[in-house]
Design an enzyme around this catalytic site. Sequence first.
Site, PDB file in Angstrom:
ATOM      1  CB  CYS A 116      -0.638   0.019   1.358  1.00  0.00           C
ATOM      2  SG  CYS A 116      -2.198  -1.055   1.394  1.00  0.00           S
ATOM      3  CG  HIS A 239      -3.467   3.373   2.469  1.00  0.00           C
ATOM      4  ND1 HIS A 239      -3.320   3.101   1.547  1.00  0.00           N
ATOM      5  CD2 HIS A 239      -3.193   1.913   2.675  1.00  0.00           C
ATOM      6  CE1 HIS A 239      -4.324   1.542   1.484  1.00  0.00           C
ATOM      7  NE2 HIS A 239      -3.513   1.003   2.710  1.00  0.00           N
ATOM      8  CG  ASN A 269      -6.764  -0.775   1.373  1.00  0.00           C
ATOM      9  OD1 ASN A 269      -5.724  -0.179   0.674  1.00  0.00           O
ATOM     10  ND2 ASN A 269      -5.990  -1.671   2.520  1.00  0.00           N
TER      11      ASN A 269
HETATM   12  N1  ACO Z   1     -18.281  -8.648  10.189  1.00  0.00           N
HETATM   13  C1  ACO Z   1     -18.611  -8.818  10.649  1.00  0.00           C
HETATM   14  N2  ACO Z   1     -17.053  -9.286  11.825  1.00  0.00           N
HETATM   15  C2  ACO Z   1     -16.288  -9.570  11.852  1.00  0.00           C
HETATM   16  C3  ACO Z   1     -16.008  -9.679  10.480  1.00  0.00           C
HETATM   17  C4  ACO Z   1     -16.435  -8.928   9.627  1.00  0.00           C
HETATM   18  N3  ACO Z   1     -16.180  -8.216   8.092  1.00  0.00           N
HETATM   19  N4  ACO Z   1     -15.035  -9.097  10.020  1.00  0.00           N
HETATM   20  C5  ACO Z   1     -14.440 -10.069  11.495  1.00  0.00           C
HETATM   21  N5  ACO Z   1     -14.774 -10.187  12.276  1.00  0.00           N
HETATM   22  C6  ACO Z   1     -15.057 -10.471  13.889  1.00  0.00           C
HETATM   23  C7  ACO Z   1     -14.239 -11.016  14.680  1.00  0.00           C
HETATM   24  O1  ACO Z   1     -14.180 -12.477  13.738  1.00  0.00           O
HETATM   25  C8  ACO Z   1     -14.323 -11.032  15.339  1.00  0.00           C
HETATM   26  O2  ACO Z   1     -15.103 -12.234  15.848  1.00  0.00           O
HETATM   27  P1  ACO Z   1     -14.685 -12.600  17.688  1.00  0.00           P
HETATM   28  O3  ACO Z   1     -14.728 -11.622  18.510  1.00  0.00           O
HETATM   29  O4  ACO Z   1     -16.520 -13.416  17.308  1.00  0.00           O
HETATM   30  O5  ACO Z   1     -13.658 -13.485  17.330  1.00  0.00           O
HETATM   31  C9  ACO Z   1     -15.082  -9.562  15.777  1.00  0.00           C
HETATM   32  O6  ACO Z   1     -15.580  -9.083  14.538  1.00  0.00           O
HETATM   33  C10 ACO Z   1     -13.735  -8.419  16.056  1.00  0.00           C
HETATM   34  O7  ACO Z   1     -12.336  -8.739  15.881  1.00  0.00           O
HETATM   35  P2  ACO Z   1     -11.538  -7.533  15.774  1.00  0.00           P
HETATM   36  O8  ACO Z   1     -10.400  -8.052  15.227  1.00  0.00           O
HETATM   37  O9  ACO Z   1     -11.050  -7.305  17.014  1.00  0.00           O
HETATM   38  O10 ACO Z   1     -12.112  -6.938  14.700  1.00  0.00           O
HETATM   39  P3  ACO Z   1     -11.165  -4.745  14.992  1.00  0.00           P
HETATM   40  O11 ACO Z   1     -11.961  -3.691  15.614  1.00  0.00           O
HETATM   41  O12 ACO Z   1     -10.007  -4.678  15.037  1.00  0.00           O
HETATM   42  O13 ACO Z   1     -11.675  -4.534  13.504  1.00  0.00           O
HETATM   43  C11 ACO Z   1     -10.680  -4.649  11.451  1.00  0.00           C
HETATM   44  C12 ACO Z   1     -11.456  -5.644  12.394  1.00  0.00           C
HETATM   45  C13 ACO Z   1     -11.644  -3.309  10.704  1.00  0.00           C
HETATM   46  C14 ACO Z   1     -10.326  -5.514  10.435  1.00  0.00           C
HETATM   47  C15 ACO Z   1      -8.993  -3.556  11.790  1.00  0.00           C
HETATM   48  O14 ACO Z   1      -8.381  -4.677  12.650  1.00  0.00           O
HETATM   49  C16 ACO Z   1      -8.589  -3.046  10.554  1.00  0.00           C
HETATM   50  O15 ACO Z   1      -9.043  -2.043  10.367  1.00  0.00           O
HETATM   51  N6  ACO Z   1      -6.881  -3.490  10.661  1.00  0.00           N
HETATM   52  C17 ACO Z   1      -5.752  -2.703   9.962  1.00  0.00           C
HETATM   53  C18 ACO Z   1      -7.057  -3.375   8.347  1.00  0.00           C
HETATM   54  C19 ACO Z   1      -6.013  -3.048   7.378  1.00  0.00           C
HETATM   55  O16 ACO Z   1      -5.552  -0.909   7.414  1.00  0.00           O
HETATM   56  N7  ACO Z   1      -5.409  -3.008   6.285  1.00  0.00           N
HETATM   57  C20 ACO Z   1      -4.727  -2.902   5.336  1.00  0.00           C
HETATM   58  C21 ACO Z   1      -3.267  -2.034   5.420  1.00  0.00           C
HETATM   59  S1  ACO Z   1      -1.999  -2.431   4.527  1.00  0.00           S
HETATM   60  C22 ACO Z   1      -2.568  -2.881   3.126  1.00  0.00           C
HETATM   61  O17 ACO Z   1      -3.404  -1.434   2.809  1.00  0.00           O
HETATM   62  C23 ACO Z   1      -2.251  -3.687   2.205  1.00  0.00           C
END
Ligand code: ACO
Length: 311
Positions: A116, A239, A269
């Site tokens: 990214c 980003h 993203n």
């Molecule tokens: N819908 C519903 N529930 C979901 C989903 C979804 N799409 N995805 C995950 N969950 C669930 C998980 O399974 C978890 O359930 P559990 O507690 O029963 O295990 C629960 O939601 C909480 O998951 P968390 O990982 O704690 O959620 P979080 O608040 O951390 O949000 C997210 C997840 C949005 C992915 C966050 O961690 C994030 O934004 N991370 C960075 C992502 C990113 O920026 N990636 C790319 C960057 S680099 C690049 O661009 C290549």
Amino acid sequence: MIKQPMIKIISTGKYIPPHIVTNQDLEKLVDTSDDWITTRTGIKRRRKAINELTSDMAYYAAIDAIEKANYDQTKIDLIIMATITGDQFTPSTANFIQAKLGLEHQVMSFDINAACTGFVYALEIASSMLQTGRFRSALIIGGEKLSKVIDYTDRNTCVLFGDGAGAMIIEPSQKEQDRAYFYNAAYPDKNNTLTVIDKIFMDGKKVYQFAVDIMEKSIHKILDVANLTMDDIHMIIPHQANERIIQSVSKSSGIPMNKFMLNISEYGNTSAASIPITIAEYLEKHNITNQKILLVGFGGGFTWGSAILQF
Ligand code: ACO
């Protein structure tokens, strides 16, 4: 002191595939909800390239930039494409773009992969190459067809990503006011936190923590390098990974949210495409001159990078 390059930004362009995938569409594929996706990420919809290759989207973004400036494309002698989803292993996607543009004179064209952060890396590479005097015009593109590596059974990742491309044309400059500043870096992610082997795999929480920490450091680092303060910066183009990451950086750094340009709700993203698409969109909406824009990116690798550009 490191010598930073002087570049003139000629034009920017973008291509957004027309096919829209809403959060409601994804509710039919995985156990998720519009409410979860919106509150956790800020994403409402993203685009999916149905008929377009990565090189097609990149070419359309390049044409948009060329047409906006009524630019003589035969001046282009350097094409750098930042992507993790090129058309094929070889030829490079940049080679395909060159062919689509019909450029048969001496052009150096190649792809880079810095996830990214790819566009910010490519911009530094191109600016440094222009500085040598060997090239007169560079076309830099960030473009992704992430839909081909998304696992549509994995709710942790399939809701986050989208397709698209953004482009920029730059030329070398002799004017001090056109000095650009770059700070790009990486360190090895030993835990494979964010990888694409066949499909995207991500430990979202670890990426989130990394992103919040590195984005703020990266903004301060580039301001130090340029010997500037936030008061000198018109807008930050980050980003677009997750709106909450940006809100968190805004809170901890004290930089107000209205200094960050956001369009993640519309496109999700788009990895290497997110920064150039957002720049192009910002410039379509705002007629700015003599302003400084700060770019900040982070991604798999881990890579991260920032830049300050004069528009
Ligand atoms: N819908 C519903 N529930 C979901 C989903 C979804 N799409 N995805 C995950 N969950 C669930 C998980 O399974 C978890 O359930 P559990 O507690 O029963 O295990 C629960 O939601 C909480 O998951 P968390 O990982 O704690 O959620 P979080 O608040 O951390 O949000 C997210 C997840 C949005 C992915 C966050 O961690 C994030 O934004 N991370 C960075 C992502 C990113 O920026 N990636 C790319 C960057 S680099 C690049 O661009 C290549």
